[in-house]
Structures are given as C-alpha cells and as structure tokens.
Write an enzyme that holds these catalytic residues in place. Structure first.
Site, PDB file in Angstrom:
ATOM      1  N   CYS A   1      -0.253 -10.380  18.830  1.00 34.08           N
ATOM      2  CA  CYS A   1      -1.695 -10.883  19.089  1.00 34.08           C
ATOM      3  C   CYS A   1      -1.958 -11.214  21.059  1.00 34.08           C
ATOM      4  CB  CYS A   1      -2.152 -12.314  18.635  1.00 34.08           C
ATOM      5  SG  CYS A   1      -3.529 -12.887  19.003  1.00 34.08           S
TER       6      CYS A   1
ATOM      7  N   CYS B   1      -9.235 -15.717  16.481  1.00 32.37           N
ATOM      8  CA  CYS B   1      -9.149 -14.109  16.609  1.00 32.37           C
ATOM      9  C   CYS B   1     -10.266 -13.588  17.513  1.00 32.37           C
ATOM     10  CB  CYS B   1      -9.225 -13.383  15.396  1.00 32.37           C
ATOM     11  SG  CYS B   1      -9.174 -11.392  15.747  1.00 32.37           S
TER      12      CYS B   1
ATOM     13  N   ALA C   1      -1.723 -18.527  31.540  1.00 28.55           N
ATOM     14  CA  ALA C   1      -0.270 -18.831  31.693  1.00 28.55           C
ATOM     15  C   ALA C   1      -0.456 -20.496  31.928  1.00 28.55           C
ATOM     16  CB  ALA C   1       0.349 -18.438  32.887  1.00 28.55           C
TER      17      ALA C   1
ATOM     18  N   GLN D   1       0.891  -1.180  -0.039  1.00 23.93           N
ATOM     19  CA  GLN D   1      -0.028  -0.057   0.085  1.00 23.93           C
ATOM     20  C   GLN D   1       0.858   1.211   0.019  1.00 23.93           C
ATOM     21  OE1 GLN D   1      -2.179   1.798   3.581  1.00 23.93           O
ATOM     22  NE2 GLN D   1      -3.676   0.308   2.806  1.00 23.93           N
TER      23      GLN D   1
ATOM     24  N   HIS E   1      -6.901   9.527   3.909  1.00 22.45           N
ATOM     25  CA  HIS E   1      -5.446   9.921   3.561  1.00 22.45           C
ATOM     26  C   HIS E   1      -5.880  11.099   2.277  1.00 22.45           C
ATOM     27  CE1 HIS E   1      -3.033   6.516   5.236  1.00 22.45           C
ATOM     28  NE2 HIS E   1      -4.258   6.667   5.878  1.00 22.45           N
TER      29      HIS E   1
ATOM     30  N   ARG F   1     -16.729  -8.104  26.569  1.00 21.55           N
ATOM     31  CA  ARG F   1     -15.497  -8.685  26.589  1.00 21.55           C
ATOM     32  C   ARG F   1     -15.653 -10.079  26.552  1.00 21.55           C
ATOM     33  NH1 ARG F   1     -11.882  -7.526  30.732  1.00 21.55           N
ATOM     34  NH2 ARG F   1     -10.225  -7.808  29.321  1.00 21.55           N
TER      35      ARG F   1
END
Length: 684
Positions: free
Chosen positions: A370, A356, A404, A112, A182, A441
């Site tokens: 991530c 995701c 963890a 880009q 832009h 969340r």
C-alpha cells in the site's frame, strides 16, 4: 485502540455487522476481500508469507478473504502475474495449513480458479501456445491464441474439476470460477467467440463451455462446497457482452443449479484502458462507480451477489448492504490499507480506519504494498499493530512534517515514546500538499489527514511554523533525533537551470504559468505530468519532453493509463528519449537544447518558460550540523534496520542517536519515505 462513541446507526443495527449464510457456510459479517494476485507466492504456492498476509485480515475481523487471483488450472494457463498453481497436487498441503490458519479466526476462505485463455503469454511458464475459443489476439497480453478443438475443451474442463477437488481437499470453504475476460468469459462474449460449432453463435451455445466446467466442478466437489462465478454484468462496449446477455447467462447457470453466488464486476480487461477504467478503477475514478449497476443485476437473479470496485469507505459499504445492492461487500484494496477495518468498526472506532486513498501501488509489481501502509505484505517483519516498546519513555524529536516525519512520529508515539515534531511550514504534509492541490490526485491528502489525527490521539507535540535549528533540537534533550526534512528541487544539474522554473513552484502557485511552456520530465513520476495538465487547462501552449522511453515510466501502470488519457484529451504530444542539456536566453525567450539519446542529434526548442522536474536533493543541513552531537555520527545500520532491530548507539560522545529518512536521504516516493520511518521507529 481508542474507542469512539457509537455512531447513530448503533453497532447492533449496523447492516455491515449482520451475519450472512450460504448453504451451511455462515459469514460473521458482510465485509469481504476479493481474490487478487498479491505477489507473495513461491513457485505458485501460498507459502507462509502469503498466508500471513491474509491472516492479518482475518485477525482484523473480515468475514471472508478470497485468495489466488487467477489461480491456474492447466499448464497452458501460464503464470504471467504471479498466480497460484491449482493444477498441481502439491498445493493441497499448503491449502490445508492455510485454511486452518484462517479458520481459527472465524473467517471463511475461498480461492479463485481459472484458465487465462488468450490472456496468457506464450513465453511465460511452459512456453506453450495460449488457447481461446477463436484465434483473436488480446491487445494487453499480445498473444494470438490457438483455437481450441474438442480435445482442448474436454481437457480444460477436467482440469477445472481437478483443481476444484484440490481446493476442497485443502479444507477451504469454496471457490469462484473466473469467467470475465478469462477463458470462460471469452467463450461467452460475442466479440471473442466467433465459432460456428455448438460452442458459438447463440448465447446458449456460448455458455456451453461454462456449463460444462461448472457441471464437472460440481461432480467433483458435491453440493455442500460453495461454488460461485466471477462474472461481468456488462462488458461496457458495443459488440461485446451486454447487460441483458450477461443476465441471461446467469439465468442459464441458475436454472442448472450450478451456482451458489455471483461475484459481479463490470467491463473488460483486455486492454490497459479497459482494465484500469472498468475492472480496477483508481484514484481518478468516482467511489464505487459500478455499485448501482451491480445492484440492478442483483435484483434480477436469485443467488447472492458480491462486488468490489473502489468501495473504499464504510459509508459506501454500508449503503451497499443496507439498500440491498449487495449481499457481501468487498473492500479489497481498503483492507490492504487497513486489515483491521472490521475490528475498528466493532469497537466504534470507525474514524480511526486508515483510509484507502485510491492509489494503485498495490496493483503494481510492488504489490501488495500500500502507498501508505508499509506493513502490508511484510507482516512477518513489520507488524500492523504496533506494540509498546520495552524501553518506552524515550524523548524522540522528529524534524519535518511530510509523510516520513508523520510516520516517524506516529510509530514512535505508538511505541510509548514522548515525541515532538517540528514543521517549518504552517501545515503538515510536505510534498503531498503539492501533489493533492488539484486534479485526480487530491485524495492523497488522506495520507496526511489520518496521520495528523493519529498524532493528536497519541498526544504528540506538533510545532508548526517552526524552522528548527541545532539549538532547538538540543534544547529538547532528545534520546533520538529523526531528520525527515525532505528535499528541494534539483535545479543545478545543467547550465542555465537558474533560468528555469521548478515543478514545485508551479504546483504551489508561487510562479504563474506563461502562455508558451516547455516541460521537461527527468523522473517519470507524477509532478511533470501534473504541471502539464495544469498548463493545458490554463490555456498554455504545452510541449512535453522526457528522458524516458514512455510517459510516467516510474509509475504503476494504472497511473500511466490516466496520464496517457489526460495527455490525449489535452492534445499534448510528448517527445521521449531526449535529455535537456542546456537552457539559454534567446532574445527575450528561452532556448533549450535537447539531446536524443539514440541518434545523438541536438534539437533547440524556444519557449517563454521552461519548467523542469529532476527529482530532489536532500535538504539535510540540520542533519550535518547535528552529527557531531550524536552518539552514532548519524549512521543508520542497514543490517539492524532490515532485521527490525534497535539501532546501535555507536561510539560517539553524544547522548542521542541521529537518523535521517525519506527524501532527506535520497529522492524517492511516498511509500519509500513511510517505510523508512516504520522500520526505523518500529524498533525504538
């Protein structure tokens, strides 16, 4: 990789796996990643680390990886968020090595290119004035641009052509010219272009600069090099570029034969709110919020259409291609979570794709990290694909089933070790169970669910409702013990803290909210804000105090925007720059003393309930009990940890190594906990 039963579509008929071609460039499937500033460049160049990040997606089967989000073509388009510099011939050699690296995996590569216009910052890079079609300030980057004269216009047009030539010389497959919000998009939009000359007024005049840029690009690269535009289908606000005008603009460029594709986005990016609600929607947004709108746009134009905006799951991506809404579907953040999406899909292992969850850590200064894939951006030191250890077969005992502990067990088992995980509670997840209980969340639970599924596949022995002590651990005869017991709320830091309620008690439902509450946030993380929203929804009177200078200070900007929006919606007016120093009884109520860190003034606030967030203290008693039995006295060598090397055994008489990770060491966040586990156990 475990191969699952092929789904009902059948791999040969899966629309996502069908090839697609534009001119002479063939894409092996319909899945791509859009350009983004991944933060891995060096002096504006895509060096080894940058290239390896994209190569991992190519190895994973991606058809097209775009790179260079907002790559600058001119010296007055500054580097404000770690972009590439395509305005310098030095980039050609980097692009040549980059394209060779990606092409060996049969993946296409595009860049880009852009001029930021008023989105720049005058103090960045060269300390030059920002420029724009009109001298109108952009709120997000806080600049008053110089109105471009004809010399500026001609200069920037030439810079675009030079940058496009460098990209072609670099051997990549094409470019997209960034328009939306832009400089090119600022000329197109009636809200940012107030000119009265031939570059302003009518839509055709406002598109004149875009046409000049694309004509120059075509002149420099020819017709066999792919050239597209990243363009908003609708700026989403009255007085800005409408859907119909946006469509008419593309028709003008199509008529001139200047475009090979449109990479469509929605909305604006001149404010934090616009950027996070429109262009890059996060966890609080529905899945693929603009897909249908972009599909309507595609039906009206004649060139292929790409699109990315929280398309995070295969089902949505498949719908986009199968139902003709897109020609190429971009799963950009999903590939930061799992760069091997396509390979897993081809193997019939769709269920094993790391999800995701919509968190926006990958958009923060920590990018491209991530929230639950520690390997993204660390490909050279922390591989995505875990190899079997040369010393496989060790007995690894993990204590704690939070993020963890789950990652420690997953990585250890993937290395070929025999793993037992003890969790004191009835469910895996640790603090994520609290974070995902309600509100926007809730998708965080995907971090837990995916790992629980992986532990089952890897045949890890998971023992829930088991509060392990030192005898339980020693009975396992371990070679390695990993303490991932997390922390407990820090409730001992001020006089009268015993009179207060922790955010954990509220989030878990163990303590009921009262009608008049004061919430104190000493971390700038999510829990205090989450409790404030819960209290407001429950009808409580909510007063919110923070030691920070602004709301959710420790969080990525996209999450801060969400919390600010929620606080406004619930009429919560936070007070900042104060420290809670004491909580005392006040005639059946509680009184808190707040110290203003700027003025030194003390204000006493009364309420029925004080709810405090001050991080956690390590819950590490078992760790200390086991140190005397370990060979390394519980010491984790930081040098070996950072180098990805096996930990030394130490000089102790014990048989096993002992380590602790995550909040059992110090109060941090999900990514830090998972990274601890991945680095430690990836070297076992």
């Amino acid at each position: 990789m475990q191969v699952a039963t092929v789904n009902s579509i059948g791999l040969s008929n899966d629309p996502l796996l069908k090839p697609f071609a534009i001119k002479g460039v063939t894409f092996r499937n319909r899945i791509m990643s859009t350009s983004h500033a991944c933060g891995l460049e060096s002096d504006g160049m895509p060096v080894e680390r940058y290239q390896r990040y994209h190569e991992e997606k190519a190895k994973g089967g991606l058809a097209l990886t775009m790179f260079g989000g907002s790559s600058n073509v001119s010296p007055d388009s500054p580097n404000v968020f770690r972009q590439l510099n395509v305005g310098n011939d030095a980039i050609v050699a980097h692009l040549q090595s980059f394209s060779a690296r990606i092409h060996q995996h049969d993946t296409r590569l595009m860049c880009q290119i852009t001029h930021l216009g008023r989105r720049g910052e005058f103090w960045a890079s060269n300390w030059l004035p920002t420029i724009g079609p009109s001298p109108l300030r952009e709120p997000l980057h806080r600049n008053f641009p110089k109105e471009m004269d004809r010399h500026d216009i001609d200069r920037v047009v030439k810079d675009f052509g030079d940058a496009a030539w460098r990209c072609k010389e670099g051997g990549i497959d094409g470019i997209e010219v960034m328009a939306a919000s832009h400089l090119i998009g600022q000329f197109m939009s009636p809200s940012t272009n107030r000119r009265t000359d031939s570059f302003g007024g009518s839509l055709e005049n406002r598109c004149r600069f875009a046409r000049m840029v694309l004509e120059e690009v075509r002149r420099r690269v020819g017709d066999d090099f792919l050239v597209g535009i990243r363009h908003t289908v609708d700026e989403g606000t009255d007085g800005w570029l409408t859907f119909d005008e946006s469509l008419a603009a593309i028709h003008l460029l199509e008529r001139d034969g200047l475009l090979d594709f449109v990479n469509a986005i929605y909305g604006r990016m001149d404010t934090d709110v616009a950027l996070t609600t429109h262009n890059m929607p996060g966890m609080a947004s529905p899945i693929a919020p603009w897909l249908e709108r972009v599909g309507s746009f595609k039906r009206e134009i004649g060139v292929p259409v790409f699109h990315a905006a929280r398309i995070s799951d295969i089902a949505t991506a498949r719908h986009a291609i199968r139902d003709g809404l897109l020609d190429m579907v971009a799963m950009t953040r999903a590939h930061i979570a799992d760069p091997y999406i396509v390979r897993k899909l081809e193997a019939g292992a769709e269920h094993s794709i790391r999800p995701c969850v919509g968190a926006t850590q990958c958009q923060s200064p920590l990018r491209p990290a991530c929230i639950h894939n520690p390997s993204s951006g660390r490909e050279a030191t922390l591989p995505h694909q875990i190899e079997r250890s040369a010393q496989a077969g060790k007995k690894v005992v993990v204590i704690g089933g939070g993020p963890a502990g789950l990652e420690a067990a997953r990585v250890s088992a993937s290395r070929g070790h025999r793993v037992v995980l003890f969790e004191a509670g009835p469910k895996l997840g640790g603090q994520i169970l609290l974070a995902s209980r309600s509100g926007w969340r809730r998708d965080l639970i995907g971090i837990v669910d995916w790992r629980a599924q992986e532990l089952e596949r890897l045949e890890v022995s998971v023992r829930l409702d088991t509060y392990a002590d030192d005898e339980d651990v020693l009975r396992e005869d371990p070679d390695v013990v990993v303490i991932a017991t997390g922390g407990t709320p820090d409730m001992e830091w001020i006089p009268g803290a015993d009179r207060c309620t922790s955010v954990w008690d509220v989030l878990s439902g163990n303590v009921q909210l009262k009608s008049d509450v004061v919430i104190y946030d000493g971390t700038g993380r999510n829990p205090a804000a989450q409790v404030a929203e819960m209290a407001a929804l429950a009808g409580s009177k909510v007063r919110f105090f923070s030691s920070d200078g602004f709301l959710a200070q420790e969080l990525p900007y996209a999450e801060r925007v969400i919390w600010k929006k929620r606080f406004y919606e619930h009429a919560i007016s936070p007070v900042f720059d104060v420290e809670l120093t004491e909580v005392s009884n006040a005639g059946g109520r509680l009184a808190g003393s707040f110290f203003n860190i700027y003025t030194g003034d003390v204000q006493v606030i009364e309420a029925e309930q004080f709810i405090i967030e001050h991080g956690t203290l390590p819950f590490d008693s078992l760790y200390h009990e086991l140190r005397e039995y370990s060979s390394n006295d519980g010491v984790t060598s930081l040098n070996e940890l950072l180098a990805g090397k096996q930990q030394p055994n130490g000089t102790g008489a014990g048989k096993f190594q002992l380590h602790r990770i995550g909040d059992a060491v110090a109060s941090r966040n999900i990514h830090a906990a998972i990274l601890d586990a991945a680095r430690l156990c990836g070297a076992l």
